[in-house]
Design a protein around this motif. Structure first.
Motif, PDB file in Angstrom:
ATOM      1  N   PHE A   1       3.319   7.591  -6.390  1.00 38.29           N
ATOM      2  CA  PHE A   1       2.723   8.888  -6.753  1.00 38.29           C
ATOM      3  C   PHE A   1       3.517  10.045  -6.135  1.00 38.29           C
ATOM      4  O   PHE A   1       3.786  11.058  -6.789  1.00 38.29           O
TER       5      PHE A   1
ATOM      6  N   ILE B   1      -6.792   3.083  -3.619  1.00 39.76           N
ATOM      7  CA  ILE B   1      -5.702   4.036  -3.360  1.00 39.76           C
ATOM      8  C   ILE B   1      -5.347   4.753  -4.666  1.00 39.76           C
ATOM      9  O   ILE B   1      -5.203   5.977  -4.715  1.00 39.76           O
ATOM     10  N   VAL B   2      -5.230   3.971  -5.732  1.00 45.33           N
ATOM     11  CA  VAL B   2      -4.906   4.557  -7.041  1.00 45.33           C
ATOM     12  C   VAL B   2      -6.032   5.486  -7.491  1.00 45.33           C
ATOM     13  O   VAL B   2      -5.793   6.613  -7.948  1.00 45.33           O
TER      14      VAL B   2
ATOM     15  N   ASP C   1      -6.065  -1.758  -3.027  1.00 47.46           N
ATOM     16  CA  ASP C   1      -4.994  -1.198  -3.873  1.00 47.46           C
ATOM     17  C   ASP C   1      -5.574  -0.254  -4.926  1.00 47.46           C
ATOM     18  O   ASP C   1      -5.086   0.867  -5.122  1.00 47.46           O
ATOM     19  N   ALA C   2      -6.595  -0.729  -5.615  1.00 49.39           N
ATOM     20  CA  ALA C   2      -7.155   0.060  -6.719  1.00 49.39           C
ATOM     21  C   ALA C   2      -7.862   1.315  -6.197  1.00 49.39           C
ATOM     22  O   ALA C   2      -7.906   2.333  -6.898  1.00 49.39           O
TER      23      ALA C   2
ATOM     24  N   HIS D   1      -8.631  -3.059   3.931  1.00 47.28           N
ATOM     25  CA  HIS D   1      -7.398  -3.769   4.293  1.00 47.28           C
ATOM     26  C   HIS D   1      -7.326  -4.049   5.799  1.00 47.28           C
ATOM     27  O   HIS D   1      -6.897  -5.118   6.210  1.00 47.28           O
TER      28      HIS D   1
ATOM     29  N   GLY E   1      -4.372   1.136 -11.791  1.00 46.74           N
ATOM     30  CA  GLY E   1      -5.690   0.950 -11.184  1.00 46.74           C
ATOM     31  C   GLY E   1      -6.639   0.097 -12.007  1.00 46.74           C
ATOM     32  O   GLY E   1      -6.232  -0.730 -12.819  1.00 46.74           O
TER      33      GLY E   1
ATOM     34  N   VAL F   1      -7.861  -7.430  -1.177  1.00 47.76           N
ATOM     35  CA  VAL F   1      -6.531  -6.801  -1.280  1.00 47.76           C
ATOM     36  C   VAL F   1      -6.491  -5.891  -2.503  1.00 47.76           C
ATOM     37  O   VAL F   1      -6.090  -4.725  -2.424  1.00 47.76           O
ATOM     38  N   LEU F   2      -6.939  -6.409  -3.645  1.00 51.97           N
ATOM     39  CA  LEU F   2      -6.854  -5.649  -4.898  1.00 51.97           C
ATOM     40  C   LEU F   2      -7.802  -4.450  -4.906  1.00 51.97           C
ATOM     41  O   LEU F   2      -7.472  -3.399  -5.459  1.00 51.97           O
TER      42      LEU F   2
ATOM     43  N   ILE G   1       2.629   2.015  -3.253  1.00 46.37           N
ATOM     44  CA  ILE G   1       1.744   2.633  -4.261  1.00 46.37           C
ATOM     45  C   ILE G   1       1.681   4.142  -4.017  1.00 46.37           C
ATOM     46  O   ILE G   1       1.814   4.951  -4.940  1.00 46.37           O
TER      47      ILE G   1
ATOM     48  N   ASP H   1       0.839  -1.216   0.000  1.00 41.82           N
ATOM     49  CA  ASP H   1       0.000   0.000   0.000  1.00 41.82           C
ATOM     50  C   ASP H   1       0.870   1.260   0.000  1.00 41.82           C
ATOM     51  O   ASP H   1       0.646   2.192  -0.781  1.00 41.82           O
TER      52      ASP H   1
ATOM     53  N   LEU I   1      -9.595 -10.395  -3.833  1.00 42.36           N
ATOM     54  CA  LEU I   1     -10.248  -9.196  -4.362  1.00 42.36           C
ATOM     55  C   LEU I   1     -10.316  -8.075  -3.323  1.00 42.36           C
ATOM     56  O   LEU I   1     -10.344  -6.898  -3.682  1.00 42.36           O
TER      57      LEU I   1
ATOM     58  N   CYS J   1      -3.606  -3.798 -11.173  1.00 44.51           N
ATOM     59  CA  CYS J   1      -4.569  -4.344 -10.187  1.00 44.51           C
ATOM     60  C   CYS J   1      -5.659  -5.122 -10.911  1.00 44.51           C
ATOM     61  O   CYS J   1      -6.064  -6.211 -10.481  1.00 44.51           O
TER      62      CYS J   1
ATOM     63  N   CYS K   1      -9.270 -13.827 -10.587  1.00 47.84           N
ATOM     64  CA  CYS K   1     -10.392 -14.149  -9.689  1.00 47.84           C
ATOM     65  C   CYS K   1     -11.702 -14.324 -10.453  1.00 47.84           C
ATOM     66  O   CYS K   1     -12.756 -14.543  -9.828  1.00 47.84           O
TER      67      CYS K   1
END
Lengths: 289, 289
Positions: free
Chosen positions: A118, B114-115, B111-112, B79, A144, B107-108, A114, A111, B105, A150, A157
């Motif tokens: 940026f 945050i982006v 992540d996504a 998270h 993203g 976790v991802l 990431i 995290d 999913l 991601c 999945c």
């Protein structure tokens, strides 16, 4: 200073800013171990090669763009290695981050990497907000949803996998970002550079498939046969060994041919062909040479 | 349009961009469920209240700043709820994201998100690169290492916890970001607004501690007694029930007093006092009133 030294210096600077006083030391250590020791640094080298070909005039911004791509790549590796994904015990010949630091810190290190990615662009780009904005937009899209790394990982999945989108997102996205961001850091019209990144991403995917089949675990620094084990598509399985090697060659040629007109075009084309050869497992490179 | 509608619209727009064709649909669903149905949206409301007090002149940028803070907050919840952290089964009265969509999913999606948070500011800020840069810097600092919410969560992995840094990072950082980003979105000198966010973050932490002790799980939408269960510090344990309530009052007063001179200062001070009262569990609010 040579390209690899610039990349390592930029990454060390970025990681160093996360271990300042007041922060939790174990997170800083986990972030450090996510980025060092280095892998091949293929994506940041590509970014810098494109910036050089475009006649870079803002090296600090190039360095930041290159480092930001590698930080995203490292974040994705740390999360992909987690028990709920690949459950990988080794990476680059060392224990993975969750094995060394525990699963919570591996999640958080990813995290924070990431975010750091940026931040690295933002810090370097303040004097050049227009280029900064293009680089940040490219970076966000490459990482993203719906089309970044991601999303690429998330295709694993789904019951029905869209193979083209899967590979383009999982691998191609960061390669495209590398070429586009390299051009943007140099102040060049960046979108014409996307195709080069896409082709190199595809080439890298084929090479990765070859390594997963042909290499030894020692040579690779991580377990082999992972595509077979996880039921993932693999170019060698689809095309055969010789077919996959021919495909890699064709992609390298197409990539070199796609380089837009620029000052350093000839050097860049040569760089692309030699780099793609370096992707081949040693055994196959000897045979091809 | 009222503040809450603006926030929900901005969040829906951001999340909508992740479910475009070509992306993996389950990731899009997990991201959606990370953000909706809504919680109290305390941080984005604070951001918008500050922007309004500063005489906002760029509502689209305010909306984006507010949404970006909430997206980061939601990412951290997803998270933090993971089995390797709190292993929480419910959130906002519904199954947590990893329970519904599986751990990979979750976790991802985090992540996504945050982006997406960064992307949301970048998309809205292109016409105003200077404000955009300040907002992005503030956001990165509030989320990453060494002082953001990732670092705050990571303190729980240390043998020796630095309590002041832990709470400031885990809770205070996003509140400070909310006030600073609200002022920056309105084109105001933003740093003088940081203190207000810090005080409100501390007030929120005390209120959260009170809720963890006093509320029912039904009222809270998630399990209670989590601080005790996880050995975390709690203001009620430290100060007693009345002491904790008095501390919350004092923090609200200090926060209201810290508001820098601005057009809408009186309204904002009233907003702060009433909002802080809303943080109290219903039972205690009745007693205090």
């Amino acid at each position: 200073m040579d390209v690899m030294s610039r990349i390592e210096r930029a990454l060390a600077k970025a990681i160093g800013q996360c271990s300042l006083p007041g922060g939790p030391p174990r997170l800083a250590a986990a972030m450090h171990d996510s980025v060092f020791p280095r892998g091949a640094r293929i994506r940041p080298r590509l970014c810098m090669a494109v910036a050089a070909a475009c006649g870079e005039d803002s090296p600090a911004l190039t360095d930041a763009a290159a480092a930001s791509i590698e930080l995203m790549h490292c974040a994705s590796l740390v999360h992909d290695d987690l028990p709920c994904f690949d459950d990988a015990a080794t990476r680059r010949g060392k224990p993975t981050v969750h094995v060394t630091h525990g699963e919570p810190l591996a999640v958080l290190a990813g995290d924070a990497l990431i975010v750091l990615s940026f931040q690295t662009v933002i810090r370097a780009g303040m004097r050049n907000p227009q280029r900064m904005a293009t680089i940040l937009q490219t970076l966000g899209r490459a990482v993203g949803a719906p089309l970044g790394i991601c999303a690429g990982q998330a295709w694993e999945c789904e019951d029905e996998i869209d193979l083209a989108h899967y590979q383009q997102s999982k691998t191609g996205a960061l390669f495209s970002a590398a070429t586009v961001m390299g051009a943007a850091a140099a102040g060049t019209d960046a979108e014409p550079w996307r195709r080069l990144g896409e082709l190199l991403g595809e080439a890298y995917q084929v090479a990765d498939d070859l390594r997963d089949v042909v290499c030894t675990p020692e040579e690779l620094g991580k377990p082999i046969g992972q595509d077979e084990a996880h039921g993932r598509p693999n170019a060698v399985k689809l095309l055969g060994l010789d077919g996959a090697i021919a495909r890699l060659d064709a992609l390298a040629e197409a990539a070199a041919a796609s380089v837009p007109d620029c000052r350093g075009g000839a050097d860049l084309r040569a760089h692309i062909l030699s780099e793609t050869m370096r992707l081949l497992p040693k055994e196959l490179a000897r045979r091809a040479a």
